[in-house]
Design an enzyme around this catalytic site. Structure first.
Site, PDB file in Angstrom:
ATOM      1  N   HIS A  74     -25.883 -21.556  23.395  1.00 26.77           N
ATOM      2  CA  HIS A  74     -27.323 -21.130  22.506  1.00 26.77           C
ATOM      3  C   HIS A  74     -27.854 -19.754  23.143  1.00 26.77           C
ATOM      4  CE1 HIS A  74     -27.531 -25.418  20.632  1.00 26.77           C
ATOM      5  NE2 HIS A  74     -26.561 -24.398  19.887  1.00 26.77           N
TER       6      HIS A  74
ATOM      7  N   ASP B 169     -22.669 -14.850  17.223  1.00 27.93           N
ATOM      8  CA  ASP B 169     -22.920 -15.930  16.179  1.00 27.93           C
ATOM      9  C   ASP B 169     -24.131 -15.277  15.583  1.00 27.93           C
ATOM     10  OD1 ASP B 169     -23.360 -18.144  14.543  1.00 27.93           O
ATOM     11  OD2 ASP B 169     -23.225 -19.524  16.371  1.00 27.93           O
TER      12      ASP B 169
ATOM     13  N   HIS C 207     -27.755 -25.543   9.769  1.00 26.83           N
ATOM     14  CA  HIS C 207     -27.537 -27.262  10.259  1.00 26.83           C
ATOM     15  C   HIS C 207     -27.877 -28.133   9.102  1.00 26.83           C
ATOM     16  CE1 HIS C 207     -27.032 -26.184  14.637  1.00 26.83           C
ATOM     17  NE2 HIS C 207     -26.051 -25.606  14.221  1.00 26.83           N
TER      18      HIS C 207
ATOM     19  N   GLU D 229     -15.949 -18.823  14.021  1.00 28.23           N
ATOM     20  CA  GLU D 229     -16.652 -19.537  12.967  1.00 28.23           C
ATOM     21  C   GLU D 229     -16.655 -19.087  11.567  1.00 28.23           C
ATOM     22  OE1 GLU D 229     -20.701 -20.104  13.630  1.00 28.23           O
ATOM     23  OE2 GLU D 229     -20.720 -21.966  12.593  1.00 28.23           O
TER      24      GLU D 229
ATOM     25  N   ARG E  48     -15.739 -18.176  20.083  1.00 26.06           N
ATOM     26  CA  ARG E  48     -15.780 -19.100  19.201  1.00 26.06           C
ATOM     27  C   ARG E  48     -15.411 -18.298  17.737  1.00 26.06           C
ATOM     28  NH1 ARG E  48     -20.312 -21.018  20.152  1.00 26.06           N
ATOM     29  NH2 ARG E  48     -21.732 -19.654  19.148  1.00 26.06           N
TER      30      ARG E  48
ATOM     31  N   HIS F  17     -18.524 -28.751  22.122  1.00 26.80           N
ATOM     32  CA  HIS F  17     -19.211 -28.922  20.860  1.00 26.80           C
ATOM     33  C   HIS F  17     -18.112 -29.450  19.766  1.00 26.80           C
ATOM     34  CE1 HIS F  17     -17.889 -25.326  18.815  1.00 26.80           C
ATOM     35  NE2 HIS F  17     -18.387 -24.554  20.242  1.00 26.80           N
TER      36      HIS F  17
ATOM     37  N   TYR G  77     -14.837 -22.301  26.222  1.00 24.16           N
ATOM     38  CA  TYR G  77     -15.805 -21.638  27.108  1.00 24.16           C
ATOM     39  C   TYR G  77     -15.290 -21.989  28.553  1.00 24.16           C
ATOM     40  CZ  TYR G  77     -17.879 -22.166  22.365  1.00 24.16           C
ATOM     41  OH  TYR G  77     -17.910 -22.127  21.185  1.00 24.16           O
TER      42      TYR G  77
ATOM     43  N   ASP H 277     -53.457 -14.681  16.741  1.00 21.76           N
ATOM     44  CA  ASP H 277     -53.442 -14.737  15.511  1.00 21.76           C
ATOM     45  C   ASP H 277     -52.000 -14.054  14.695  1.00 21.76           C
ATOM     46  OD1 ASP H 277     -54.018 -12.215  16.010  1.00 21.76           O
ATOM     47  OD2 ASP H 277     -55.633 -12.240  14.714  1.00 21.76           O
TER      48      ASP H 277
ATOM     49  N   HIS I  19     -20.429 -28.168  11.066  1.00 23.70           N
ATOM     50  CA  HIS I  19     -21.626 -29.014  10.310  1.00 23.70           C
ATOM     51  C   HIS I  19     -21.647 -28.510   8.981  1.00 23.70           C
ATOM     52  CE1 HIS I  19     -23.383 -25.088  10.888  1.00 23.70           C
ATOM     53  NE2 HIS I  19     -22.860 -24.895  11.837  1.00 23.70           N
TER      54      HIS I  19
ATOM     55  N   ASP J 277     -23.282 -18.658   8.481  1.00 25.05           N
ATOM     56  CA  ASP J 277     -22.770 -18.785   9.722  1.00 25.05           C
ATOM     57  C   ASP J 277     -21.778 -18.352  10.331  1.00 25.05           C
ATOM     58  OD1 ASP J 277     -23.257 -19.998  12.306  1.00 25.05           O
ATOM     59  OD2 ASP J 277     -23.377 -22.065  11.651  1.00 25.05           O
TER      60      ASP J 277
ATOM     61  N   GLU K 162     -15.530 -24.255  13.220  1.00 25.79           N
ATOM     62  CA  GLU K 162     -16.225 -23.164  14.489  1.00 25.79           C
ATOM     63  C   GLU K 162     -15.532 -23.640  15.843  1.00 25.79           C
ATOM     64  OE1 GLU K 162     -20.074 -23.318  15.299  1.00 25.79           O
ATOM     65  OE2 GLU K 162     -20.547 -24.408  13.437  1.00 25.79           O
TER      66      GLU K 162
HETATM   67  N1  GLY Z   1     -25.355 -20.729  14.521  1.00 28.78           N
HETATM   68  C1  GLY Z   1     -25.240 -22.224  14.931  1.00 28.78           C
HETATM   69  C2  GLY Z   1     -24.236 -22.606  14.856  1.00 28.78           C
HETATM   70  O1  GLY Z   1     -23.175 -22.277  14.956  1.00 28.78           O
HETATM   71  O2  GLY Z   1     -24.046 -24.270  14.635  1.00 28.78           O
HETATM   72 MN    MN Z   2     -22.167 -23.162  13.014  1.00 29.97          MN
HETATM   73 MN    MN Z   3     -22.994 -20.248  14.128  1.00 29.59          MN
END
Ligand code: GLY
Ligand code: MN
Ligand code: MN
Length: 437
Positions: free
Chosen positions: A239, A256, A357, A404, A402, A346, A384, A36, A350, A267, A380
């Site tokens: 992720h 991130d 997103h 960003e 990365r 990737h 990798y 709950d 975005h 972000d 970004e």
């Molecule tokens: N933190 C999610 C992205 O960078 O798209």
């Molecule tokens: Mn992002």
């Molecule tokens: Mn991000």
């Protein structure tokens, strides 16, 4: 955000909807975490965009041209006993007084009232498929009118998804929205700086995560999404959310993490050495990603299209990877063949807004969307290279990078609103220089 901002948005939407229509927007459902215990409640972004109303169990109905008021909110009724347990409620009165509704009713009365509001309206703006339970209520209300059509009541003939109009509006940020996003960006940028200042070998990823939670909460923000705090090999998992490994000297740390302020997200990703000094290999790849990001950001300006920054990043990355001997061949052909995909899998960004997103189409028909002032996006690029990467020399293994930033398209170009988070090699090494003492 002022109630006038929400009123302006509703007016704009209703103008586009037309007079013979009605819009119905429920907020998000409360979600159980376990047994709950609930997750913290977060309003639905579309609903909040039009109301600023923070409570669960609420529905906005917009009825353009309605004599007794166009904005109707259904909300939880006041209930002193329940409020003692679960917190204060605005109630219908508060919905009108504090949130600018023209009319407001207890949510328990929606079944009785909604069919009457639908009557005589031709088009129903409602997004099906998000809340299946609510979908069946909407269908039920329409059917109730249909049953009475012989007595002359007009049944709505058309269901239209609200998303097309609303999400296009959300793509163009107002001055008030940019202000909120700058606050979210500033808080997150400071948290990244703080992470660099405390990081050293032997700490655990969750201890670095805690720096973000502390910095966000003390400024009235929360995490905009689950933070990624990945040292060494973990930085190569896009992720990664476990955040439970110990940080090792000689590894990079990829973070991130973004703050949410007043339902607007930032972000940010930064990558830096756990021990404060980049190795030669780390530095070479880092400088490459940084150059790719600079090339991509330079493409963010009105008139360019959505994919221009991505194309620019891919070009710099591919040329750099050839120079470092990680890719072999002609740059043009490698780009055409997407030969970089095993190390850059990737896209370069975005839309960013109330959702990390964020909503908004990336294409119009078959063509990439043209960038316009007020749009906000992330830039970004990354690289990798997990251990065991085929055909890649060992010295590059376990490097995940990365970088960003959040970028607002302006009239003349763009503004990077997350610049407060250090990102050049010199800035990072200088900031971390005293960590080891
Ligand atoms: N933190 C999610 C992205 O960078 O798209
Ligand atoms: Mn992002
Ligand atoms: Mn991000």
């Amino acid at each position: 955000m002022k109630t006038t901002e929400f009123a302006r948005r509703r007016k704009q939407l209703m103008r586009m909807m037309g007079h013979d229509s009605i819009a119905i927007l429920p907020t998000a459902l409360e979600k159980i975490r376990n047994r709950d215990a609930e997750y913290p409640f977060r309003p639905d972004s579309d609903f909040y965009y039009l109301t600023g109303f923070p409570e669960p169990e609420a529905v906005l109905v917009l009825v353009p041209g309605r004599k007794h008021g166009e904005t109707i909110l259904f909300v939880r009724d006041r209930d002193p006993e329940r409020e003692t347990w679960t917190g204060r409620r605005a109630g219908p009165e508060g919905a009108c007084e504090r949130f600018g509704a023209d009319d407001a009713f207890p949510i328990g009365d929606i079944d009785d009232i909604l069919p009457g509001l639908l009557e005589g309206r031709e088009r129903v703006f409602y997004t099906m498929g998000v809340h299946p339970d609510f979908d069946s209520h909407v269908i039920g209300w329409v059917n109730r009118i249909r049953e009475h059509s012989r007595s002359g009541q007009r049944t709505p003939g058309e269901f239209v998804s609200l998303e097309h109009l609303l999400h296009d509006m959300r793509l163009y940020k107002s001055a008030a929205e940019i202000k909120a996003m700058k606050q979210a960006a500033k808080v997150a940028a400071n948290a990244h700086r703080r992470a660099m200042q405390v990081c050293k070998p032997g700490l655990w990823e969750y201890q670095i995560e805690a720096e973000f939670s502390h910095e966000f909460r003390r400024h009235g923000c929360q995490h905009a999404y689950n933070p990624i705090v990945g040292g060494g090999a973990n930085g190569c998992i896009l992720h990664y959310n476990e955040n439970n490994a110990q940080l090792q000297a000689g590894d990079l740390l990829l973070i991130d993490a973004g703050a949410e302020y007043d339902c607007y997200a930032s972000d940010i990703t930064r990558t830096f050495p756990v021990n404060g000094r980049f190795s030669k290999a780390q530095r070479a790849l880092y400088e490459l990603v940084l150059a790719a990001q600079a090339a991509a950001i330079a493409k963010v300006k009105p008139g360019n299209h959505w994919n221009d920054p991505h194309d620019a990043a891919v070009k710099v990355l591919t040329a750099g990877l050839v120079k470092l001997g990680i890719l072999k061949g002609r740059v043009g052909k490698l780009i055409k063949d997407a030969a970089y995909k095993h190390v850059y899998m990737h896209r370069t960004g975005h839309w960013l807004g109330m959702d990390v997103h964020d909503v908004g189409d990336y294409k119009v028909g078959d063509a990439w969307r043209i960038l316009e002032p007020g749009m906000v996006l992330t830039v970004e690029p990354g690289l990798y290279i997990p251990a065991g990467s085929k055909g890649v020399a060992r010295k590059w293994w376990n490097i995940g990078i990365r970088i960003e930033d959040d970028v607002v398209v302006t009239k003349t170009g763009c503004e990077v609103i997350t610049a407060g988070a250090p990102k050049t090699v010199d800035e990072i090494e200088a900031l971390m220089a005293s960590n080891m003492t």
